[in-house]
Scaffold this active site. Structure first.
Site, PDB file in Angstrom:
ATOM      1  CE  LYS A 120      28.416  54.557  62.105  1.00  0.00           C
ATOM      2  NZ  LYS A 120      29.805  54.822  61.085  1.00  0.00           N
TER       3      LYS A 120
HETATM    4  P1  NAD Z   1      25.875  49.307  52.636  1.00  0.00           P
HETATM    5  O1  NAD Z   1      24.693  48.995  53.197  1.00  0.00           O
HETATM    6  O2  NAD Z   1      25.889  50.222  51.462  1.00  0.00           O
HETATM    7  O3  NAD Z   1      26.486  47.986  52.172  1.00  0.00           O
HETATM    8  C1  NAD Z   1      26.706  46.817  53.068  1.00  0.00           C
HETATM    9  C2  NAD Z   1      26.921  45.438  52.235  1.00  0.00           C
HETATM   10  O4  NAD Z   1      27.065  44.502  53.314  1.00  0.00           O
HETATM   11  C3  NAD Z   1      25.514  45.247  51.569  1.00  0.00           C
HETATM   12  O5  NAD Z   1      26.110  44.538  50.259  1.00  0.00           O
HETATM   13  C4  NAD Z   1      25.030  44.082  52.464  1.00  0.00           C
HETATM   14  O6  NAD Z   1      24.087  43.202  52.116  1.00  0.00           O
HETATM   15  C5  NAD Z   1      26.051  43.464  53.169  1.00  0.00           C
HETATM   16  N1  NAD Z   1      26.038  43.027  54.615  1.00  0.00           N
HETATM   17  C6  NAD Z   1      25.440  43.459  55.511  1.00  0.00           C
HETATM   18  N2  NAD Z   1      25.415  42.424  56.398  1.00  0.00           N
HETATM   19  C7  NAD Z   1      26.185  41.481  56.018  1.00  0.00           C
HETATM   20  C8  NAD Z   1      26.438  40.153  56.826  1.00  0.00           C
HETATM   21  N3  NAD Z   1      26.029  40.005  57.843  1.00  0.00           N
HETATM   22  N4  NAD Z   1      27.259  39.263  56.066  1.00  0.00           N
HETATM   23  C9  NAD Z   1      27.530  39.767  54.719  1.00  0.00           C
HETATM   24  N5  NAD Z   1      27.241  40.715  54.077  1.00  0.00           N
HETATM   25  C10 NAD Z   1      26.460  41.623  54.697  1.00  0.00           C
HETATM   26  O7  NAD Z   1      26.742  49.900  53.711  1.00  0.00           O
HETATM   27  P2  NAD Z   1      28.103  50.522  53.649  1.00  0.00           P
HETATM   28  O8  NAD Z   1      28.060  52.081  53.613  1.00  0.00           O
HETATM   29  O9  NAD Z   1      29.005  50.072  52.324  1.00  0.00           O
HETATM   30  O10 NAD Z   1      29.089  50.094  54.874  1.00  0.00           O
HETATM   31  C11 NAD Z   1      29.610  48.828  54.950  1.00  0.00           C
HETATM   32  C12 NAD Z   1      30.501  48.866  56.291  1.00  0.00           C
HETATM   33  O11 NAD Z   1      31.426  50.061  55.958  1.00  0.00           O
HETATM   34  C13 NAD Z   1      30.053  49.274  57.621  1.00  0.00           C
HETATM   35  O12 NAD Z   1      30.616  48.716  58.461  1.00  0.00           O
HETATM   36  C14 NAD Z   1      29.970  50.768  57.582  1.00  0.00           C
HETATM   37  O13 NAD Z   1      29.817  51.520  58.919  1.00  0.00           O
HETATM   38  C15 NAD Z   1      31.464  51.099  57.018  1.00  0.00           C
HETATM   39  N6  NAD Z   1      31.856  52.512  56.591  1.00  0.00           N
HETATM   40  C16 NAD Z   1      30.756  53.010  55.587  1.00  0.00           C
HETATM   41  C17 NAD Z   1      31.116  54.287  55.348  1.00  0.00           C
HETATM   42  C18 NAD Z   1      30.487  55.041  54.213  1.00  0.00           C
HETATM   43  O14 NAD Z   1      31.023  56.077  53.812  1.00  0.00           O
HETATM   44  N7  NAD Z   1      29.389  54.486  53.613  1.00  0.00           N
HETATM   45  C19 NAD Z   1      32.628  54.962  55.733  1.00  0.00           C
HETATM   46  C20 NAD Z   1      33.223  54.221  56.728  1.00  0.00           C
HETATM   47  C21 NAD Z   1      32.940  53.080  57.079  1.00  0.00           C
END
Ligand code: NAD
Length: 430
Positions: A120
């Protein structure tokens, strides 16, 4: 070193890893190690990352001034293959956070049977304050700092919080310029035009709902008419919400970093999408009431999907969660203490390393397609993704029942056994 001195080192947390999220990852690992039945020496190898790189990234800002951002890449284990994991841009990024997320990537890849270890990375910055051009400069310089440790057979980055297909295209281009030819397989989550895979942007959200659907069936109810709350309306959360609605569920609340919106009768997601594109946020969406992120987590619902960020359900609010089932779309959204409280309250938690693994699964498909220069269609990807997710859920559920474990412990035990077996076979070099 004497065995006494070695024992003194064993278990000590190096100061750079002294981070609440890494402590959570370590606590989960320690809790599962005994059940996994691996030797102490193997356990000790698994507790810490193989490699961590810390860099300073100077970026010329649009106003002509220079800013320097800290960046990190942590590789937890390369025992099963090249390391794999996302890159995030966030104000909370630390080396310890990356180390925790890298460890979870190892377990996630092992659970799905992918030939990868976990990594990561991220840059500590406020992505919302950076222009597109500043993001490009930041991304290219970060990639260039990572060159000594990344590569299609070494470590393959992907998108995560606040990074996207465009970010991956810049990373791919920067790497390719260094080696003198196009290397699409250096990153996944790229645009289709440079070797990306169909369904990669949607894969994590689709996978979340495949797991939720399978779990709900096993619990004896269905998603049709189920009330669902989704925290985080980004790449994972927005797709998960759409997939839930496509199965007849009622999405009653969603949130972003600014707060949430709630409509008990269900949100019209197509109209919300249009509103989001028009206004840049979800606030003020017609027919919804504003709720804080804290209130959103406590709403009465059937399924609570955590798709924002880590450490959202804690000792302080776990007792107030009113969902029948919690699904971890985000990484590490539930603390160790909260896990125990939810378990005691009989609320099953679908663990992150299983539930959000659809993203790395389709990233693997993208890498395989890039290496072969042969591309698959959406039906093939969806079928292969469904096979992997359903198989993993089946194994986790069966082990949890057979050995009376939580779903998280069952998932971790399987992953640890798989990595430990490879480590035993390979031995320790030299
Ligand atoms: P993203 O940046 O596209 O979306 C994140 C969302 O969460 C946004 O709407 C943001 O405004 C909101 N957010 C951020 N901090 C916040 C808080 N403190 N309280 C409330 N809302 C908050 O990111 P993503 O890719 O959707 O990732 C979200 C989670 O999923 C992360 O933990 C990431 O590690 C995990 N994840 C993502 C992927 C992927 O393929 N993108 C894969 C596995 C896991």
């Amino acid at each position: 070193m004497s065995s006494e001195a070695a024992t003194a080192v064993r278990g000590d947390l190096p100061p750079e890893l002294d981070d609440p999220l890494f402590r959570t990852a370590l606590g989960q690992l320690d809790g599962a190690l005994e059940r996994a039945g691996v030797s102490d020496s193997v356990a000790e190898v698994l507790r810490f990352p193989e490699r961590a790189l810390s860099v300073a990234i100077p970026v010329r800002l649009d106003d002509g001034t220079l800013a320097v951002f800290p960046g990190y890449r942590v590789q937890h284990s390369s025992v099963l293959g090249p390391t794999k994991g996302g890159v995030r841009y966030d104000t909370a990024v630390t080396l310890g956070e990356c180390a925790a997320l890298a460890m979870w990537m190892t377990w996630k890849c092992a659970l799905l049977g992918l030939p990868y270890g976990g990594a990561k990375g991220g840059v500590r910055c406020d992505p919302r304050s950076l222009s597109l051009v500043e993001r490009e400069r930041l991304t290219r310089r970060f990639t260039s700092e990572l060159l000594p440790i990344i590569g299609p057979q070494r470590d393959i980055p992907a998108p995560d919080m606040a990074t996207d297909a465009q970010t991956m295209a810049w990373m791919m281009d920067t790497y390719s310029m260094q080696v003198g030819h196009a290397v699409p397989e250096i990153v996944t989550g790229k645009p289709l035009s440079v070797g990306g895979s169909v369904l990669r942007p949607e894969a994590t959200g689709i996978g979340v709902v495949m797991v939720v659907e399978g779990a709900v069936e096993r619990l004896g109810w269905t998603l049709d008419g189920a009330r669902c709350v989704v925290q985080g309306f980004g790449k994972v959360g927005a797709i998960a919400a759409a997939e839930l609605a496509a199965r007849g569920a009622r999405v009653t609340a969603v949130s972003d970093i600014e707060g949430g919106i709630h409509a008990e009768g269900g949100l019209d997601l197509a109209a919300l999408d249009a509103w989001l594109r028009e206004t840049g946020g979800i606030a003020g969406f017609e027919g919804s009431q504003r709720v804080t992120n804290a209130e959103l987590l406590e709403l009465d619902c059937d399924v609570l999907v955590l798709a924002a960020t880590e450490r959202q359900v804690t000792e302080a609010n776990a007792g107030l969660i009113s969902a029948r089932l919690v699904a971890e779309g985000a990484n590490g959204p539930t603390t160790l203490e909260a896990d125990e409280i939810l378990f005691a309250r009989g609320i099953p938690v679908l663990p992150d390393i299983l539930t959000n693994a659809g993203g790395v699964a389709v990233s693997y498909f993208e890498w395989v397609q890039d290496l072969q220069r042969l591309f698959w269609g959406p039906d093939e990807i969806r079928t292969r993704l469904g096979d992997l997710m359903r198989d993993a859920l089946e194994r986790v559920w069966a082990l949890a029942e057979a050995e009376e474990l939580t779903l998280r412990s069952a998932a971790l035990v399987q992953s640890i056994r798989h990595v430990a077996a490879a480590l035993q076979s390979r031995g320790v070099y030299p």
